[in-house]
Design a protein around this motif. Structure first.
Motif, PDB file in Angstrom:
ATOM      1  N   ALA A 158       8.510   4.127  -5.279  1.00 43.80           N
ATOM      2  CA  ALA A 158       6.632   4.456  -6.323  1.00 43.80           C
ATOM      3  C   ALA A 158       7.057   5.703  -7.413  1.00 43.80           C
ATOM      4  N   LYS A 159       7.381   6.034  -8.511  1.00 41.38           N
ATOM      5  CA  LYS A 159       6.968   7.379  -8.818  1.00 41.38           C
ATOM      6  C   LYS A 159       5.866   8.352  -8.318  1.00 41.38           C
ATOM      7  N   THR A 204      -0.468   8.562  -1.882  1.00 38.49           N
ATOM      8  CA  THR A 204      -1.147   7.443  -2.041  1.00 38.49           C
ATOM      9  C   THR A 204      -2.143   7.510  -1.029  1.00 38.49           C
ATOM     10  N   TYR A 205      -3.169   7.699  -0.357  1.00 39.47           N
ATOM     11  CA  TYR A 205      -3.982   7.175   0.696  1.00 39.47           C
ATOM     12  C   TYR A 205      -3.358   6.034   0.981  1.00 39.47           C
ATOM     13  N   LYS A 207       4.916   8.325  -2.206  1.00 34.00           N
ATOM     14  CA  LYS A 207       4.512   8.283  -3.569  1.00 34.00           C
ATOM     15  C   LYS A 207       4.416   8.281  -3.891  1.00 34.00           C
ATOM     16  N   GLY A 208       3.490   8.169  -5.117  1.00 37.70           N
ATOM     17  CA  GLY A 208       2.950   7.523  -5.609  1.00 37.70           C
ATOM     18  C   GLY A 208       1.803   7.664  -6.682  1.00 37.70           C
TER      19      GLY A 208
END
Ligand code: HAS
Length: 549
Positions: A2-3, A402-403, A489-490
């Motif tokens: 993910a970006k 991201t959480y 990542k996200g």
């Protein structure tokens, strides 16, 4: 893969993260010192290498009470303002960085002096305890640095108004500006005593210092200091929590009114910390106690607003009855759980504050470890658990990560550990205080006194609580490091809540800053002018009225 998408611009994220790194390093140092203290007070442990109890206590108080809080708060408030106003321009960012570096330089200077045992004067640094001049210079730098960052917040708010005429200013920015206005007006008191009394005195330029005046200037700042900790927690309760539970802000105007009332009444109340001190006319103590009881009202308004938010959301989800909403809240989400526990503990914490402020009861609890119990319940549970709850989403949101579900589980465990540890510790402190246990005292100082035997179990309980808290602190650091550097990542949203669809327009008067500042200053002049003249005219330098504990 993910970006990575950050919720703020790269530069604004970097600025906020810089504050967060300092805050979490401070958490590590400060909480470790806390553990050492509880162990020492248990009577079963002696500090190694000749380290002094008061040295450790000063480090604990300064690093957690002044450094962690100030850096976290400034970072969080700037993130909220950046998110809701559209970000800072180059000039604003540059000025904010100057403020940050000044605060950091000040922290290093003050911290080094404490480490060298040249500044074991506790976080309140009252005269006649004297520190190395670099300790005071360091504190002055932290304060001036925060003013500079506050100036950036004022400027950004004004720019938003100019660029969006007639539009309602973002609530996060408004609340940040009120908090900083209160902080700037209040910290003039501590800056005055540091620059005009303590620095010349520590340099040997004067032999004596008017102790009562310096303490009064400190407490003029000291109560708003605790509100400087509380208001950012309120910001999250009003503007973030509704989004996390899937609801809306109950009332924008009520939130703004609460903040304005806190601005008015947080400052002219410092005498409630000096109720037992000679040299201050009882009439003015009485006046400030009345004003203290008034400052309780905006906290009651906050409680009302929170209940309304929870109940509205609960009913939307089909809840019935007075407390039916309890079943509908996202208990497994640590971003909600941690601040909610904070709110819950503010009920006994606030009640303890009202006891403290009541003159007769203050005579019983003042300078006992009850007061330490009170502020661990308010700042270390209510405020800090809210800050942890904020960190759980803020750190990934601004670092483009991201959480995850896994880290949320750990965050729930962390929240439970912190709550259990702090509850055991602060309840034991309250209890020991009622039995006359002194605050700010090393075990070695009172060991062996006949009336200290009864305190033993409570001191042991504090050591148990402190040890659980140490584990909770380590867990928090693991979560922070994971979210900042290792989480996938996200994109993690910055959860700003929206207003209810049926909400009415916010009255324009809320942006009348001249009026709010004028009323604040008028109240301060009313509460302080005559007693200050009295203190300056009547109290000889070095007069009594100080407490050593
Ligand atoms: Fe305090 C001493 C009075 C609040 C911190 N205080 C201290 C010290 C610190 C501190 C650090 O009058 C020690 C200073 C030192 O080193 O000597 N305090 C008050 C009063 C309040 C108060 C009247 N204090 C705080 C807060 C702090 C804090 C907040 C930190 C953040 N305090 C005193 C006094 C002393 C003192 C004396 C001096 C003692 C001495 O003798 O030395 C009030 O602001 C409290 C008002 C709060 C409420 C509670 C509202 C509840 C809410 C929660 C709602 C819950 C929900 C969840 C929605 C009235 C908003 C419900 C869910 C369910 C399921 C039910």
């Amino acid at each position: 893969m993910a970006k990575s998408v950050k919720s703020l611009s790269n530069q604004d994220s970097r600025l906020v993260m810089a504050h967060m790194y300092v805050a979490f390093i401070a958490l590590f140092i400060g909480a470790s010192m806390g553990l050492l203290q509880t162990l020492e007070r248990s009577g079963k442990f002696t500090l190694p290498f000749g380290i002094g109890y008061y040295q450790v206590l000063t480090m604990h108080g300064v690093v957690l009470g002044l450094v962690l809080t100030t850096f976290f708060i400034m970072g969080f408030m700037m993130s909220g303002q950046s998110k809701t106003t559209g970000g800072y321009n180059k000039a604003e960012k540059n000025i904010a960085w100057v403020g940050f570096w000044m605060m950091l330089a000040g922290t290093i200077s003050a911290g080094t002096m404490i480490l060298l045992n040249e500044a074991s004067v506790l976080y309140t640094f009252y005269a006649p305890l004297q520190a190395h001049v670099l300790f005071y210079v360091g504190l002055a730098l932290v304060i001036v640095g925060s003013w500079i960052e506050g100036f950036v917040m004022f400027k950004r708010h004004a720019r938003f108004k100019k660029e969006n005429p007639g539009e309602r200013t973002p609530l996060m920015s408004f609340m940040g500006v009120v908090t900083m206005l209160m902080w700037v007006i209040a910290s003039i008191g501590v800056a005055t005593t540091v620059i005009f009394q303590l620095i010349p005195w520590s340099l040997g330029m004067v032999d004596e210092v008017n102790v009562l005046l310096s303490r009064t200037l400190f407490w003029y700042f000291g109560h708003p200091l605790v509100y400087f900790w509380l208001l950012p927690a309120y910001m999250a309760w009003y503007a973030i929590i509704p989004k996390i539970i899937g609801g809306k802000i109950f009332s924008d105007s009520l939130a703004r009114l609460t903040f304005i009332l806190l601005l008015f009444f947080s400052i002219p109340v410092g005498f409630h910390h000096q109720l037992t001190e000679p040299g201050i006319d009882p009439f003015w103590k009485y006046m400030q106690v009345i004003l203290t009881m008034i400052v309780v009202i905006p906290s009651m308004m906050t409680a009302f607003s929170m209940f309304a938010t929870f109940e509205s959301r609960g009913r939307e989800l089909g809840a019935k009855g007075l407390f039916g909403w309890l079943k509908k809240m996202p208990w497994k989400d640590a971003r909600f759980l941690a601040p909610f526990i904070g709110m819950l503990f503010f009920i006994p914490g606030g009640a303890g504050g009202i006891i403290n402020a009541s003159n007769q009861m203050n005579q019983v609890v003042h300078n006992t470890i009850w007061v330490t119990g009170h502020f661990h319940m308010t700042v270390a549970i209510t405020v800090i658990l809210t800050f942890f709850g904020i960190a759980f989403w803020l750190i990934p949101s601004i670092s483009g990560r991201t959480y995850t579900k896994g880290i949320n589980k750990l965050a729930v465990v962390q929240t439970i550990f912190w709550t259990v540890g702090m509850t055991i510790m602060s309840v034991a402190m309250h209890w020991q205080g009622l039995l006359g246990g002194p605050r700010r005292s090393a075990y070695s100082e009172y060991a062996g006194n006949a009336d200290t035997a009864a305190w033993g179990p409570y001191q042991m309980a504090q050591a148990v609580g402190g040890s659980i808290l140490f584990v909770a602190m380590i867990l928090m650091l693991i979560i922070f490091i994971y979210l900042a550097f290792f989480a996938p990542k996200g994109e993690e949203i910055y959860p700003i809540a929206e207003l209810r669809d049926d909400s009415i327009a916010t009255p324009k008067i809320f942006e009348n800053w001249a009026l709010w500042t004028g009323i604040t200053i008028a109240l301060i002049l009313f509460a302080y002018t005559i007693p200050l003249i009295d203190i300056i005219q009547s109290a000889p330098p070095g007069s009594p009225g100080f407490k050593l504990w």
